[in-house]
Motif scaffolding. Structure first.
Motif, PDB file in Angstrom:
ATOM      1  N   LYS B   2      72.319 -30.495  51.556  1.00 42.61           N
ATOM      2  CA  LYS B   2      71.038 -30.113  52.637  1.00 42.61           C
ATOM      3  C   LYS B   2      70.075 -29.490  52.048  1.00 42.61           C
ATOM      4  O   LYS B   2      70.028 -29.494  51.312  1.00 42.61           O
ATOM      5  CB  LYS B   2      72.273 -28.592  53.262  1.00 42.61           C
ATOM      6  CG  LYS B   2      71.796 -28.084  54.937  1.00 42.61           C
ATOM      7  CD  LYS B   2      72.229 -27.264  55.564  1.00 42.61           C
ATOM      8  CE  LYS B   2      72.754 -26.050  54.390  1.00 42.61           C
ATOM      9  NZ  LYS B   2      72.867 -25.478  54.664  1.00 42.61           N
ATOM     10  N   ASP B   3      69.325 -30.219  53.023  1.00 44.68           N
ATOM     11  CA  ASP B   3      67.718 -30.036  51.849  1.00 44.68           C
ATOM     12  C   ASP B   3      67.459 -28.155  52.320  1.00 44.68           C
ATOM     13  O   ASP B   3      67.559 -27.460  53.581  1.00 44.68           O
ATOM     14  CB  ASP B   3      66.339 -30.566  52.450  1.00 44.68           C
ATOM     15  CG  ASP B   3      66.655 -31.096  54.174  1.00 44.68           C
ATOM     16  OD1 ASP B   3      65.601 -30.521  54.412  1.00 44.68           O
ATOM     17  OD2 ASP B   3      67.309 -30.337  54.728  1.00 44.68           O
ATOM     18  N   ASN B   5      65.420 -25.622  53.777  1.00 44.72           N
ATOM     19  CA  ASN B   5      63.784 -25.541  54.859  1.00 44.72           C
ATOM     20  C   ASN B   5      63.668 -23.811  54.275  1.00 44.72           C
ATOM     21  O   ASN B   5      63.390 -22.698  54.058  1.00 44.72           O
ATOM     22  CB  ASN B   5      64.581 -24.857  56.356  1.00 44.72           C
ATOM     23  CG  ASN B   5      63.529 -24.708  57.198  1.00 44.72           C
ATOM     24  OD1 ASN B   5      62.182 -24.288  56.689  1.00 44.72           O
ATOM     25  ND2 ASN B   5      64.197 -24.571  58.645  1.00 44.72           N
ATOM     26  N   PRO B   6      62.314 -23.766  53.687  1.00 44.68           N
ATOM     27  CA  PRO B   6      61.460 -22.847  53.483  1.00 44.68           C
ATOM     28  C   PRO B   6      61.502 -21.586  54.179  1.00 44.68           C
ATOM     29  O   PRO B   6      61.481 -20.815  53.643  1.00 44.68           O
ATOM     30  CB  PRO B   6      60.058 -23.348  52.684  1.00 44.68           C
ATOM     31  CG  PRO B   6      59.035 -24.586  53.786  1.00 44.68           C
ATOM     32  CD  PRO B   6      61.196 -25.291  53.689  1.00 44.68           C
ATOM     33  N   ALA B   7      61.655 -21.999  55.662  1.00 43.94           N
ATOM     34  CA  ALA B   7      61.306 -20.848  56.761  1.00 43.94           C
ATOM     35  C   ALA B   7      62.804 -19.673  56.369  1.00 43.94           C
ATOM     36  O   ALA B   7      62.686 -19.103  57.209  1.00 43.94           O
ATOM     37  CB  ALA B   7      60.832 -21.711  57.816  1.00 43.94           C
ATOM     38  N   THR B   8      63.762 -20.049  55.769  1.00 44.45           N
ATOM     39  CA  THR B   8      64.504 -19.855  56.521  1.00 44.45           C
ATOM     40  C   THR B   8      65.504 -20.006  55.024  1.00 44.45           C
ATOM     41  O   THR B   8      66.690 -19.001  54.480  1.00 44.45           O
ATOM     42  CB  THR B   8      65.439 -20.028  56.797  1.00 44.45           C
ATOM     43  OG1 THR B   8      65.605 -21.588  56.779  1.00 44.45           O
ATOM     44  CG2 THR B   8      65.392 -20.162  58.146  1.00 44.45           C
ATOM     45  N   ARG B  11      64.306 -14.729  50.726  1.00 45.83           N
ATOM     46  CA  ARG B  11      63.184 -13.913  49.738  1.00 45.83           C
ATOM     47  C   ARG B  11      64.003 -12.952  49.607  1.00 45.83           C
ATOM     48  O   ARG B  11      64.658 -12.282  50.555  1.00 45.83           O
ATOM     49  CB  ARG B  11      62.392 -14.100  51.236  1.00 45.83           C
ATOM     50  CG  ARG B  11      62.259 -15.846  52.110  1.00 45.83           C
ATOM     51  CD  ARG B  11      61.003 -15.397  53.353  1.00 45.83           C
ATOM     52  NE  ARG B  11      62.039 -14.464  54.305  1.00 45.83           N
ATOM     53  CZ  ARG B  11      61.810 -14.457  55.568  1.00 45.83           C
ATOM     54  NH1 ARG B  11      60.208 -13.622  55.400  1.00 45.83           N
ATOM     55  NH2 ARG B  11      62.671 -13.604  56.145  1.00 45.83           N
ATOM     56  N   HIS B  19      56.738 -10.020  55.529  1.00 45.46           N
ATOM     57  CA  HIS B  19      55.832 -11.483  56.934  1.00 45.46           C
ATOM     58  C   HIS B  19      56.233 -10.713  57.794  1.00 45.46           C
ATOM     59  O   HIS B  19      55.049 -11.026  58.857  1.00 45.46           O
ATOM     60  CB  HIS B  19      57.121 -12.609  56.081  1.00 45.46           C
ATOM     61  CG  HIS B  19      56.724 -13.261  55.113  1.00 45.46           C
ATOM     62  ND1 HIS B  19      57.546 -13.767  54.104  1.00 45.46           N
ATOM     63  CD2 HIS B  19      55.571 -13.115  54.335  1.00 45.46           C
ATOM     64  CE1 HIS B  19      57.364 -14.559  53.533  1.00 45.46           C
ATOM     65  NE2 HIS B  19      56.047 -14.416  53.067  1.00 45.46           N
ATOM     66  N   VAL B  20      57.027  -9.352  57.742  1.00 44.92           N
ATOM     67  CA  VAL B  20      56.871  -8.782  59.112  1.00 44.92           C
ATOM     68  C   VAL B  20      55.809  -7.934  59.205  1.00 44.92           C
ATOM     69  O   VAL B  20      55.186  -7.912  60.609  1.00 44.92           O
ATOM     70  CB  VAL B  20      58.215  -7.904  59.005  1.00 44.92           C
ATOM     71  CG1 VAL B  20      57.709  -6.683  60.505  1.00 44.92           C
ATOM     72  CG2 VAL B  20      59.923  -8.226  59.350  1.00 44.92           C
ATOM     73  N   ALA B  23      53.487  -9.911  60.305  1.00 47.37           N
ATOM     74  CA  ALA B  23      52.892 -11.144  61.654  1.00 47.37           C
ATOM     75  C   ALA B  23      53.010 -10.259  62.466  1.00 47.37           C
ATOM     76  O   ALA B  23      51.992 -10.288  63.642  1.00 47.37           O
ATOM     77  CB  ALA B  23      53.944 -11.921  62.167  1.00 47.37           C
ATOM     78  N   TYR B 106      65.179  -9.008  66.460  1.00 47.56           N
ATOM     79  CA  TYR B 106      65.225  -9.727  64.911  1.00 47.56           C
ATOM     80  C   TYR B 106      65.637  -8.794  64.232  1.00 47.56           C
ATOM     81  O   TYR B 106      64.725  -7.727  64.156  1.00 47.56           O
ATOM     82  CB  TYR B 106      64.031 -10.468  65.277  1.00 47.56           C
ATOM     83  CG  TYR B 106      63.342 -11.327  66.152  1.00 47.56           C
ATOM     84  CD1 TYR B 106      63.765 -12.658  66.237  1.00 47.56           C
ATOM     85  CD2 TYR B 106      62.257 -10.777  67.257  1.00 47.56           C
ATOM     86  CE1 TYR B 106      63.345 -12.807  67.021  1.00 47.56           C
ATOM     87  CE2 TYR B 106      62.648 -11.793  68.178  1.00 47.56           C
ATOM     88  CZ  TYR B 106      62.416 -13.028  68.822  1.00 47.56           C
ATOM     89  OH  TYR B 106      61.946 -13.571  69.122  1.00 47.56           O
ATOM     90  N   GLN B 108      65.329  -8.887  61.355  1.00 44.98           N
ATOM     91  CA  GLN B 108      63.959  -8.214  60.128  1.00 44.98           C
ATOM     92  C   GLN B 108      63.280  -6.665  60.621  1.00 44.98           C
ATOM     93  O   GLN B 108      62.317  -6.428  59.656  1.00 44.98           O
ATOM     94  CB  GLN B 108      62.991  -9.464  59.875  1.00 44.98           C
ATOM     95  CG  GLN B 108      63.699 -10.862  58.774  1.00 44.98           C
ATOM     96  CD  GLN B 108      64.372 -11.811  60.073  1.00 44.98           C
ATOM     97  OE1 GLN B 108      64.248 -11.301  61.461  1.00 44.98           O
ATOM     98  NE2 GLN B 108      63.841 -12.695  59.856  1.00 44.98           N
TER      99      GLN B 108
END
Lengths: 236, 268
Positions: B2-3, B5-8, B11, B19-20, B23, B106, B108
């Motif tokens: 599986k590639d 995903n930088p988004a998940t 971290r 990031h929170v 945002a 969420y 986070q």
């Protein structure tokens, strides 16, 4: 990779949960135990108020059990439901951007927006405040949004209940494409969609969780307990 | 395989918090600016009108206009603006949890994040308002430029920290007892008078001053005036360290309450 020896993806160990209402609260979950193996999609069935949504919130990390623990060895999405997760006064686009940012996706925010728009197909309403949406539009957006991230497990709390036929087809297709990569833990009262998307079942009954390897058995047990003749049996 | 995903991808906790915060900051800013069509104007107009009305009232009464070592109108303007800065941070921080409730879906996003981010944003906006005030009144021909600008910033920083601390602490209170927000609004008015914003405390008897000096806001309001007007005779016994003590205590208390009640606040 040996499936047998691999530790379970999600494990609940003697989970107890109660809510403190203004008039005291009873236990919703009384010692729930189960193990969900990797790659297995699970349908959660049970009466209204049996604790299905509570269990999803616990798995989703929105709440923590009063006793016991839930071990997760994978990335779990937030519970995709009718209510939470969106701020009504903001537009769909703003909400999507926010969620992309908190998941660290600032770099590919455009890709995420495109994907969500593609899946949700709500047209110009994407730039309208969420509180103007119908419940179907909300759940389209919520589903599309969660699918834009690669979670190992998606939690769905009746998110498909209000969708139309084309949406259900889309959701089904999206998960069929992800078989082997992602799985689903789903609460729904619509037997059809559960059977389409899940293999195993958990029946929540009187605060306990009963695991069924085959979803059909879980649904039958649930229907028997409420004295309802399921349609699937009639068709036979 | 599986590639990834930088988004998940996994971290570090610091990165997640960052990031929170970014945002939330953008979201808070947009919602503050777009609550209605008048919002961005109102943000600056409200404190300015507030000052103008008070100046007019005091000018009309004309009593006690003699401030030792400072011109009356700049003295009033800087005091009011500093006080409003504190009060805005406090009230906005207090209401942050209620306003962002939907986002706790969420995992986070913690309740403390919403208060921290909102106060940080509000402090920036209020600093901007203060600068506008200074330039506006300087343009009108008053002596409003600070004599010790860096020290003035230090006082403003202490004031913002105190606002953050009060915001953090009361935000927990308000979540569990919504009625307490009424009490907070109620006591913010007497605080206004007790902090020497309108009435110079120097004219009060020493016995009363002693008790008034328990209020850290009086210290901060007097100190910022002393930094702006070097010839100003501030009330005896004010100290910046006292303001910082209050600020540090309330911030720590607020954070401790947030740690203790995090789960119960999210579950609501």
């Amino acid at each position: 990779m040996d499936i047998q020896n691999e530790p379970a993806m999600i494990e609940a160990k003697d989970v107890w949960k109660r809510y403190h209402g203004p008039f005291g609260g009873g236990w919703v979950l009384k010692g729930v135990d189960f193990k969900i193996p990797r790659g297995v999609s699970v349908g959660l069935v049970g009466k209204n108020g049996a604790g299905k949504s509570t269990l999803l919130r616990l798995i989703g990390g929105m709440d923590s059990p009063d006793k016991g623990e839930i071990i997760e060895r994978c990335r779990v999405s937030w519970p995709i439901g009718l209510g939470g997760g969106f701020q009504g006064s903001m537009t769909g686009r703003q909400n999507v951007k926010f969620v992309a940012r908190i998941h660290g996706g600032n770099a590919d925010i455009d890709r995420i927006i495109d994907e969500v728009q593609d899946f949700a197909e709500i047209g110009p309403a994407f730039d309208q405040p969420i509180h103007t949406y119908s419940s179907g539009m909300r759940s389209r957006l919520a589903f599309g949004l969660s699918l834009a991230f690669n979670f190992d497990v998606y939690l769905s709390d009746e998110a498909t209940a209000v969708g139309d036929v084309s949406f259900k087809q889309k959701a089904k297709k999206a998960f069929k494409e992800r078989v082997g990569q992602s799985s689903l833990i789903m609460v729904s009262h619509a037997t059809k969609i559960l059977e389409d998307l899940c293999q195993s079942g958990i029946w929540l009954h009187e605060g306990k969780a009963i695991w069924f390897d085959d979803l059909k058995d879980a649904i039958d047990a649930y229907h028997d307990s409420v004295g309802h003749k399921p349609k699937t049996k009639k068709a036979k | 395989m599986k590639d990834v995903n930088p988004a998940t991808a996994v971290r570090s906790p610091y990165k997640v918090a960052w990031h929170v915060w970014t945002a939330l900051f953008m979201r808070e800013f947009v919602s503050r600016m777009t609550t209605d069509r008048f919002a961005p104007v109102w943000l600056f107009l409200q404190p300015i009108l507030h000052v103008v009305i008070l100046v007019a009232v005091r000018d009309f009464i004309g009593k006690g206009r003699l401030i030792p070592g400072a011109e009356f109108i700049p003295w009033l303007v800087i005091g009011i603006t500093t006080f409003i800065m504190f009060r805005t941070l406090w009230i906005q921080g207090m209401n942050a949890i209620q306003a962002n409730k939907a986002l706790f879906a969420y995992r986070q996003v913690h309740p403390a994040d919403t208060v921290l981010v909102r106060c940080a944003m509000e402090a920036k906006l209020q600093a901007f308002v203060l600068m506008i005030m200074v330039f506006m009144f300087t343009g009108l021909g008053f002596d409003m430029l600070p004599d010790a600008p860096l020290e003035a910033v230090e006082v403003l920083l202490a004031m913002s920290l105190l606002g953050l601390g009060m915001g953090l602490t009361t935000s927990v209170m308000v979540t569990f007892f919504p009625e307490s927000s009424k009490i907070v609004n109620l006591i913010s008015f007497p605080l206004y008078l007790l902090s020497g914003v309108m009435i110079p405390i120097q004219f009060m008897p020493h016995g009363i001053q002693e008790y008034l000096l328990y209020n850290p806001l009086l210290h901060a309001v007097e100190l910022i005036r002393a930094e702006f007007f070097s010839s100003y005779h501030a009330v005896q016994g004010v100290s910046l360290w006292y303001v910082y003590q209050w600020a540090i205590c309330t911030v720590l208390l607020g954070l401790a309450l947030h740690v203790k009640f995090k789960v119960r606040m999210v579950a609501r």
